[in-house]
Motif scaffolding. Structure first.
Motif, mmCIF file in Angstrom:
data_model
loop_
_atom_site.group_PDB
_atom_site.id
_atom_site.type_symbol
_atom_site.label_atom_id
_atom_site.label_comp_id
_atom_site.label_asym_id
_atom_site.label_seq_id
_atom_site.Cartn_x
_atom_site.Cartn_y
_atom_site.Cartn_z
ATOM 1 N N ALA A 15 0.833 -1.211 0.000
ATOM 2 C CA ALA A 15 0.000 0.000 0.000
ATOM 3 C C ALA A 15 0.864 1.256 0.000
ATOM 4 C CB ALA A 15 -0.925 -0.008 1.217
ATOM 5 N N ALA A 16 1.903 1.279 0.821
ATOM 6 C CA ALA A 16 2.793 2.444 0.871
ATOM 7 C C ALA A 16 3.450 2.676 -0.489
ATOM 8 C CB ALA A 16 3.854 2.252 1.959
ATOM 9 N N ARG A 17 3.860 1.597 -1.138
ATOM 10 C CA ARG A 17 4.449 1.734 -2.480
ATOM 11 C C ARG A 17 3.439 2.323 -3.459
ATOM 12 N NH1 ARG A 17 7.270 -4.167 -2.933
ATOM 13 N NH2 ARG A 17 8.904 -3.805 -1.395
ATOM 14 N N ARG A 18 2.188 1.876 -3.379
ATOM 15 C CA ARG A 18 1.141 2.387 -4.267
ATOM 16 C C ARG A 18 0.919 3.886 -4.039
ATOM 17 N NH1 ARG A 18 -3.340 0.593 -7.193
ATOM 18 N NH2 ARG A 18 -1.800 -0.914 -7.889
ATOM 19 N N LEU A 19 0.885 4.296 -2.770
ATOM 20 C CA LEU A 19 0.675 5.714 -2.463
ATOM 21 C C LEU A 19 1.835 6.561 -2.981
ATOM 22 C CD1 LEU A 19 -0.749 5.433 1.170
ATOM 23 C CD2 LEU A 19 -2.026 5.684 -0.971
ATOM 24 N N VAL A 20 3.050 6.090 -2.796
ATOM 25 C CA VAL A 20 4.234 6.817 -3.289
ATOM 26 C C VAL A 20 4.196 6.886 -4.815
ATOM 27 C CG1 VAL A 20 6.750 6.731 -3.481
ATOM 28 C CG2 VAL A 20 5.652 6.370 -1.261
ATOM 29 N N ALA A 21 3.822 5.798 -5.459
ATOM 30 C CA ALA A 21 3.726 5.784 -6.922
ATOM 31 C C ALA A 21 2.666 6.765 -7.414
ATOM 32 C CB ALA A 21 3.414 4.377 -7.423
ATOM 33 N N ALA A 22 1.662 7.038 -6.576
ATOM 34 C CA ALA A 22 0.610 7.989 -6.931
ATOM 35 C C ALA A 22 1.016 9.431 -6.603
ATOM 36 C CB ALA A 22 -0.687 7.638 -6.192
ATOM 37 N N GLY A 23 2.252 9.623 -6.150
ATOM 38 C CA GLY A 23 2.761 10.967 -5.898
ATOM 39 C C GLY A 23 2.633 11.441 -4.462
ATOM 40 N N MET A 24 2.251 10.584 -3.562
ATOM 41 C CA MET A 24 2.115 10.968 -2.152
ATOM 42 C C MET A 24 3.425 10.754 -1.413
ATOM 43 S SD MET A 24 -1.554 9.464 -1.083
ATOM 44 C CE MET A 24 -2.905 9.429 -2.251
ATOM 45 N N ALA A 91 -4.391 20.877 11.581
ATOM 46 C CA ALA A 91 -4.684 20.365 10.240
ATOM 47 C C ALA A 91 -3.917 21.147 9.176
ATOM 48 C CB ALA A 91 -6.181 20.447 9.965
ATOM 49 N N PRO A 92 -3.523 20.496 8.107
ATOM 50 C CA PRO A 92 -2.849 21.188 7.006
ATOM 51 C C PRO A 92 -3.860 22.036 6.230
ATOM 52 C CG PRO A 92 -3.223 18.914 6.422
ATOM 53 C CD PRO A 92 -3.663 19.063 7.846
ATOM 54 N N PRO A 93 -3.370 22.960 5.391
ATOM 55 C CA PRO A 93 -4.276 23.855 4.658
ATOM 56 C C PRO A 93 -5.274 23.131 3.756
ATOM 57 C CG PRO A 93 -1.967 24.230 4.030
ATOM 58 C CD PRO A 93 -1.981 23.221 5.119
ATOM 59 N N GLY A 94 -4.901 21.976 3.248
ATOM 60 C CA GLY A 94 -5.791 21.244 2.344
ATOM 61 C C GLY A 94 -6.774 20.335 3.046
ATOM 62 N N GLY A 95 -6.704 20.281 4.372
ATOM 63 C CA GLY A 95 -7.618 19.438 5.124
ATOM 64 C C GLY A 95 -7.130 18.006 5.241
ATOM 65 N N VAL A 96 -8.054 17.146 5.616
ATOM 66 C CA VAL A 96 -7.734 15.744 5.888
ATOM 67 C C VAL A 96 -8.656 14.852 5.067
ATOM 68 C CG1 VAL A 96 -7.591 13.972 7.677
ATOM 69 C CG2 VAL A 96 -7.052 16.342 8.236
ATOM 70 N N ARG A 97 -8.090 13.790 4.558
ATOM 71 C CA ARG A 97 -8.864 12.819 3.789
ATOM 72 C C ARG A 97 -8.557 11.427 4.345
ATOM 73 N NH1 ARG A 97 -6.601 13.102 -1.597
ATOM 74 N NH2 ARG A 97 -5.503 11.153 -1.246
ATOM 75 N N ILE A 98 -9.562 10.583 4.379
ATOM 76 C CA ILE A 98 -9.349 9.213 4.826
ATOM 77 C C ILE A 98 -9.520 8.288 3.629
ATOM 78 C CG2 ILE A 98 -10.105 7.367 6.357
ATOM 79 C CD1 ILE A 98 -10.949 9.533 8.347
ATOM 80 N N ASP A 99 -8.447 7.554 3.328
ATOM 81 C CA ASP A 99 -8.417 6.638 2.193
ATOM 82 C C ASP A 99 -8.374 5.201 2.683
ATOM 83 O OD1 ASP A 99 -8.186 8.955 0.719
ATOM 84 O OD2 ASP A 99 -6.274 8.433 -0.210
ATOM 85 N N LEU A 100 -8.675 4.317 1.773
ATOM 86 C CA LEU A 100 -8.610 2.892 2.049
ATOM 87 C C LEU A 100 -7.827 2.222 0.932
ATOM 88 C CD1 LEU A 100 -9.523 0.351 3.583
ATOM 89 C CD2 LEU A 100 -11.630 0.420 2.257
ATOM 90 N N VAL A 101 -6.904 1.356 1.321
ATOM 91 C CA VAL A 101 -6.192 0.537 0.344
ATOM 92 C C VAL A 101 -6.513 -0.918 0.659
ATOM 93 C CG1 VAL A 101 -3.960 -0.199 -0.575
ATOM 94 C CG2 VAL A 101 -4.335 2.203 -0.006
ATOM 95 N N VAL A 113 -3.831 -4.439 -5.794
ATOM 96 C CA VAL A 113 -3.849 -3.342 -4.823
ATOM 97 C C VAL A 113 -4.819 -2.286 -5.345
ATOM 98 C CG1 VAL A 113 -2.460 -1.618 -3.601
ATOM 99 C CG2 VAL A 113 -1.443 -3.816 -4.235
ATOM 100 N N GLU A 114 -5.856 -1.996 -4.565
ATOM 101 C CA GLU A 114 -6.861 -0.983 -4.937
ATOM 102 C C GLU A 114 -6.822 0.143 -3.936
ATOM 103 O OE1 GLU A 114 -10.795 -2.511 -5.696
ATOM 104 O OE2 GLU A 114 -9.948 -4.494 -6.039
ATOM 105 N N HIS A 115 -6.837 1.370 -4.454
ATOM 106 C CA HIS A 115 -6.785 2.559 -3.596
ATOM 107 C C HIS A 115 -8.063 3.366 -3.806
ATOM 108 C CE1 HIS A 115 -4.837 6.747 -2.847
ATOM 109 N NE2 HIS A 115 -5.567 6.352 -1.823
ATOM 110 N N ALA A 116 -8.837 3.529 -2.743
ATOM 111 C CA ALA A 116 -10.056 4.332 -2.780
ATOM 112 C C ALA A 116 -9.827 5.594 -1.955
ATOM 113 C CB ALA A 116 -11.226 3.543 -2.234
#
Length: 120
Positions: A15-24, A91-101, A113-116
């Motif tokens: 999951a961490a690899r997927r998030l990094v690959a998505a630019g996070m 909180a950061p300026p862009g707010g907070v989001r909760i994702d699921l992998v 691996v699915e990222h919602a």
């Protein structure tokens, strides 16, 4: 480490690899808030803080990994996000989001691996 925790750790790594690959940017993994619980991955997506729950399953063993987040688990994730924000200065300026992998490990072949985003 037992087989179940090893499976979860492997899923979190994927999951961490997927998030990094998505630019996070992954900020923390397995962050604990006392007895309240644990955030699997805390990341930053631009100016948005992302609290990410990871669910890993072997194919055919249980329901789809994404189905494992119940309303009670969603409420706990919101509370954990608030705890992280409080512990880290707001909180950061862009707010907070909760994702699921969701990570599904088939009997053969590559993991799925699915990222919602913004599921809770």
């Amino acid at each position: 480490m037992n087989a179940r925790s090893a499976l979860g750790k492997y899923g979190e790594t994927l999951a961490a690899r997927r998030l990094v690959a998505a630019g996070m940017t992954v900020l923390e993994r397995n962050w604990r808030c006392g007895r309240t619980g644990e955030i699997d991955i805390v990341a930053r997506d631009g100016d948005v803080l992302v609290v990410c729950e990871v669910k890993t399953r072997r194919a055919g063993a249980y329901e789809h990994p994404m189905a494992a987040v119940t309303p009670e688990k969603a409420e706990r994730l919101r509370g954990l996000a608030e705890c992280w924000i409080h512990a880290h200065g707001g909180a950061p300026p862009g707010g907070v989001r909760i994702d699921l992998v969701g990570v599904l490990l088939p009997g053969r072949g590559a993991p799925v691996v699915e990222h919602a985003r913004g599921v809770v």
